[in-house]
Design a protein around this motif. Structure first.
Motif, PDB file in Angstrom:
ATOM      1  N   ASP A  99      53.112  45.147  37.032  1.00  0.00           N
ATOM      2  CA  ASP A  99      53.458  43.746  37.282  1.00  0.00           C
ATOM      3  C   ASP A  99      54.005  43.096  36.005  1.00  0.00           C
ATOM      4  N   PRO A 100      55.237  42.616  36.028  1.00  0.00           N
ATOM      5  CA  PRO A 100      55.815  42.015  34.817  1.00  0.00           C
ATOM      6  C   PRO A 100      55.179  40.666  34.459  1.00  0.00           C
ATOM      7  N   GLU A 101      54.437  40.089  35.378  1.00  0.00           N
ATOM      8  CA  GLU A 101      53.811  38.778  35.148  1.00  0.00           C
ATOM      9  C   GLU A 101      52.587  38.865  34.237  1.00  0.00           C
ATOM     10  N   ILE A 102      51.950  40.044  34.165  1.00  0.00           N
ATOM     11  CA  ILE A 102      50.742  40.138  33.348  1.00  0.00           C
ATOM     12  C   ILE A 102      51.099  40.461  31.903  1.00  0.00           C
ATOM     13  N   ASN A 103      50.334  39.899  30.995  1.00  0.00           N
ATOM     14  CA  ASN A 103      50.579  40.068  29.562  1.00  0.00           C
ATOM     15  C   ASN A 103      49.281  40.430  28.850  1.00  0.00           C
ATOM     16  N   ARG A 112      47.862  43.776  30.692  1.00  0.00           N
ATOM     17  CA  ARG A 112      49.000  44.702  30.783  1.00  0.00           C
ATOM     18  C   ARG A 112      48.651  46.030  30.120  1.00  0.00           C
TER      19      ARG A 112
END
Length: 108
Positions: free
Chosen positions: A47-51, A55
């Motif tokens: 998921d690119p939204e998690i950091n 991540r």
């Protein structure tokens, strides 16, 4: 020491003959399904939204799944070799231990 290829397994009141080759083949089929499932998990995008740490944890999970899949493939290959030996010889050959010297090999 050689491993037996057959034995008996009790199921209720009747005795069913246990066959190592059959069990190994069933296990290989189950391993193939598990390998396919692991590959599908690794294919899923992160998921690119998690950091940050979330991540990193997700990427570590993907990596661990890939490593587990690779190990399972190796084990399946080893099991295929065992089945081949059972079909050809009717038994599993004993692993050779060459760690000892000449005298140790023949002292037993």
């Amino acid at each position: 020491m050689r491993k037996n290829t057959t034995g008996s397994q009790r199921t209720g009141s009747s005795t069913k003959k246990f066959k190592t080759v059959d069990a190994a083949m069933r296990l290989m089929d189950a391993m193939a399904i598990a390998i396919d499932n692991m590959i599908e998990e690794v294919k899923k995008p992160v998921d690119p939204e998690i950091n940050g740490s979330a991540r990193k944890a997700e990427l570590q999970s993907v990596k661990q799944t890939a490593v587990d899949c690779k190990d399972l493939i190796r084990e399946r290959q080893s099991l295929e070799h065992m089945v081949k030996e059972l079909n050809e010889n009717g038994e599993i050959e004993e692993d050779k231990d060459y760690s000892g010297g000449f005298a140790e090999k023949f002292s037993k």
